[in-house]
Design an enzyme around this catalytic site. Structure first.
Site, PDB file in Angstrom:
ATOM      1  N   HIS A   1     -28.791 -13.568  25.361  1.00 34.23           N
ATOM      2  CA  HIS A   1     -27.725 -13.472  26.358  1.00 34.23           C
ATOM      3  C   HIS A   1     -27.115 -14.824  26.718  1.00 34.23           C
ATOM      4  CE1 HIS A   1     -29.117  -9.423  26.608  1.00 34.23           C
ATOM      5  NE2 HIS A   1     -28.401  -9.124  27.669  1.00 34.23           N
TER       6      HIS A   1
ATOM      7  N   HIS B   1       0.841  -1.198   0.000  1.00 33.90           N
ATOM      8  CA  HIS B   1       0.000   0.000   0.000  1.00 33.90           C
ATOM      9  C   HIS B   1       0.878   1.250   0.000  1.00 33.90           C
ATOM     10  CE1 HIS B   1      -2.375  -3.275   1.717  1.00 33.90           C
ATOM     11  NE2 HIS B   1      -3.467  -2.620   1.365  1.00 33.90           N
TER      12      HIS B   1
ATOM     13  N   GLU C   1     -17.549  -3.044  25.036  1.00 36.07           N
ATOM     14  CA  GLU C   1     -16.807  -4.295  25.193  1.00 36.07           C
ATOM     15  C   GLU C   1     -15.586  -4.363  24.281  1.00 36.07           C
ATOM     16  OE1 GLU C   1     -21.103  -5.072  26.300  1.00 36.07           O
ATOM     17  OE2 GLU C   1     -20.074  -4.179  24.577  1.00 36.07           O
TER      18      GLU C   1
ATOM     19  N   HIS D   1      -3.827   3.245  -3.390  1.00 33.95           N
ATOM     20  CA  HIS D   1      -4.059   2.731  -2.034  1.00 33.95           C
ATOM     21  C   HIS D   1      -3.398   1.378  -1.803  1.00 33.95           C
ATOM     22  CE1 HIS D   1      -6.021   1.606   1.734  1.00 33.95           C
ATOM     23  NE2 HIS D   1      -6.233   0.426   1.164  1.00 33.95           N
TER      24      HIS D   1
END
Length: 667
Positions: free
Chosen positions: A479, A39, A417, A270
């Protein structure tokens, strides 16, 4: 008598910062062309920013890349790795000769496709998955603040700098990271955004119109916008960032692939080599006449001088450390070594468990164990993703880390999280702390990217994941983890523990702390479980699996179970014994550790009799242990919302089901 003339070499011509930046561009495009992969756009676009940062601001010493008070540099846009490799060669890192640049992206090279922690000196973290770098850097910046609160600014006084791209800021983890950094006012964190407005598909306008300046400002950051090719502006912005009392965000408007006259500013630069013709055109554009992988002497000398810029600063720091009354404590913290009294304290605690035989959830057992650990090991840094009193991750003497007061050892990560996991990676990588953090096991899905990097980088990060099965009950299938144990167990270098009682929980914590090269996951129950062992003299969890019940007669059957289902196996074995069957029970708290044991041990534990595996989770992986003729009792779909006992009956994970299956196998 006339003295002989001294023939000294002519002084090198002064080298401009622009020429030094062009050296980065040249090395990047040449290495990528040779590899036929890479890149070039970002290294060429951010060369000016990197030159100012590394020659005038970044506090590093390539001759001592592990200097504890160095600034940390994180290339969050890790696809632009040739930027960092070029810099390391130019600055004089011992392991980055020109030959390594010529081996870019080749097997065994230090110049991997993306920066990899441990592969080359000075790589602070593995990056490549976009957003992970900036989120990990938040943990590093937090560690710096916490260490300074403990040891003072004469020993701890450094910054964390990040180069991030558009992709890093699009990833959701970036929001979690910048929100926490702003909330805690992590003033030693500086993010330099490569604002080139190009992604793989084309213009970023195809997919985003976010005002990043407004976004960072709203999160409590100091913000600036500059021309990323104006070196005076770059220098002024970095100076202002260092003076800020907030984390700092600098939007650097750049041209991707700058210097490639026919391709710059386009997505074609890129992720592909520029090609021979465009490289020739770029050399002409930049006024660069040297051959590929040959660096003009004056340019290299200017960079090498920059590489020695902080030697005096480092030596002065070492002198301060040598004279500091906190020297031994600082060294111990940075080494990550466990305190001498830890083993003694844990032995006493485990013996106490055997004597008192508590019937508690393993999440509660974890809390009890942490009370011992956090008193014994001062470098523990705990936290939770807003589930502190469900995960039971805080202990009595812990205080929270707060903006302006970093003396605490408990981090309130909020409902972030993924950001929590990455921040824990940063804490571990920085040194000075052993991080642990809690959430529900089902939300390991959210943390997966950072957990994988914990394992890849061999970092001692401890994940306390509670509510580990349908045993959590009424919260229902959203859950209740089912497939998560299989996913975690499939991850290389990740120790997964599912303890069956308080003693195995304590043993799992002990193992996690004693393994500095592996992250660990503790999968813990919500429901209470009886203590099943009678002896704590040997850490039996360390073998991964062991015979909890070994019958006197040759086995008719072996029951294998983990966690809360070991209790079911024990009762089933008792009932089968009443009808004359000789049944062994194997507790398997860690498949990974059991897999490391020698063949003879595994054969003795598993035996030759038919086997039944019992776990309130998916079957995937169990066939390795139960064999071709074995049976499995567990989950074959998602859970449901109901009290835990009703769910175990509904899904057939019961003593009665085990006995019935056993009768079929050994009729």
């Amino acid at each position: 008598m006339n003295k002989p003339l001294r023939h000294e070499p002519a002084p090198l011509a002064a080298t401009s910062s622009a020429t030094m930046a062009n050296a980065i561009r040249i090395l990047a495009m040449d290495a990528i062309e040779k590899a036929k992969s890479g890149h070039p756009g970002m290294p060429m676009g951010m060369a000016d920013v990197a030159t100012v940062l590394f020659t005038k601001f970044l506090k590093i010493d390539p001759s001592r890349p592990d200097w504890p008070d160095r600034d940390r540099f994180v290339l969050s846009a890790g696809h632009g790795s040739m930027l960092q490799y070029a810099l390391h060669h130019l600055l004089g890192y011992a392991d980055m000769p020109m030959s390594e640049l010529q081996r870019f992206r080749q097997l065994g090279a230090k110049t991997a496709g993306h920066p990899e922690y441990g592969h080359a000196l000075g790589i602070e973290t593995t990056t490549g998955p976009l957003g992970q770098g900036i989120a990990t850097a938040v943990g590093m910046a937090l560690a710096e603040r916490m260490m300074q609160a403990r040891f003072g600014s004469r020993l701890v006084d450094h910054h964390t700098y990040v180069i991030a791209g558009d992709g890093c800021l699009m990833e959701g983890i970036s929001h979690e990271a910048i929100d926490l950094a702003g909330h805690l006012r992590l003033s030693r964190l500086v993010v330099l955004w490569d604002d080139n407005r190009i992604s793989i598909d084309g213009s970023t306008a195809l997919s985003t119109s976010t005002d990043q300046i407004a976004r960072f400002r709203a999160s409590g950051w100091h913000v600036q916008a500059i021309d990323g090719h104006d070196m005076a502006a770059i220098e002024a912005a970095l100076g202002a960032a260092k003076r800020s009392r907030k984390p700092s965000f600098i939007a650097c408007r750049t041209i991707i692939g700058k210097g490639a006259p026919n391709k710059q500013g386009s997505e074609v630069t890129h992720g592909a080599p520029l090609g021979v013709d465009e490289i020739a055109a770029a050399r002409a554009e930049l006024g660069w006449s040297a051959d590929p992988f040959e660096m003009p002497e004056n340019v290299l000398a200017a960079w090498r001088e920059a590489g020695t810029r902080n030697v005096g600063t480092r030596l002065a720091w070492e002198d301060r450390l040598a004279k500091s009354p906190r020297r031994k404590r600082f060294a111990a913290a940075m080494s990550g070594e466990l305190s001498k009294g830890f083993s003694i304290d844990m032995t006493a605690f485990k013996n106490g468990l055997v004597n008192t035989r508590p019937k508690v959830a393993t999440r509660k057992a974890s809390e009890m164990t942490l009370e011992v650990i956090n008193r014994s090991i001062p470098i523990m840094a705990g936290g939770s993703a807003d589930l502190t009193h469900s995960n039971l991750t805080i202990t009595k003497d812990q205080r929270s880390v707060e903006a302006g007061d970093f003396r605490g050892t408990y981090i309130r990560h909020g409902i972030r999280e993924h950001g929590m996991a990455a921040a824990m990676n940063g804490l571990a990588l920085h040194g000075g702390f052993i991080p642990y953090g809690g959430t529900f096991l089902v939300f390991s899905d959210y943390m997966r990217g950072a957990m994988r990097l914990s394992a890849l980088m061999e970092q001692r990060v401890i994940y306390v994941l509670t509510h580990d099965s349908i045993g959590l009950g009424e919260d229902g299938p959203t859950h209740q983890p089912v497939e998560h144990l299989a996913m975690l167990r499939a991850t290389p270098n990740l120790l997964v523990f599912r303890p069956c009682d308080a003693l195995e929980t304590a043993e799992a914590w002990e193992i996690a702390l004693q393994n500095p090269k592996s992250p660990s996951v503790l999968c813990l129950s919500r429901q209470n479980l009886p203590l099943l062992r009678t002896d704590a003299r040997i850490n039996r969890t360390a073998r991964g699996a062991y015979l909890l019940i070994e019958p006197a007669r040759p086995r008719d059957l072996t029951l294998l179970a983990t966690g809360s289902e070991v209790e079911i196996a024990v009762e089933a074995a008792r009932r089968l014994g009443e009808i004359g069957k000789s049944v062994a029970v194997v507790s398997m708290p860690s498949w990974e550790l059991f897999g490391r044991q020698d063949d003879a041990y595994r054969a003795r534990v598993l035996g030759t009799a038919p086997r039944i595996g019992i776990e309130a989770a998916a079957r995937l992986g169990w066939d390795r242990w139960i064999g071709a003729n074995g049976s499995f009792i567990g989950m074959d779909g998602f859970g449901a919302s109901a009290p835990a006992a009703d769910l175990y009956r509904h899904f057939g994970i019961t003593v009665e089901a085990v006995v019935a299956k056993a009768r079929q196998l050994i009729a």
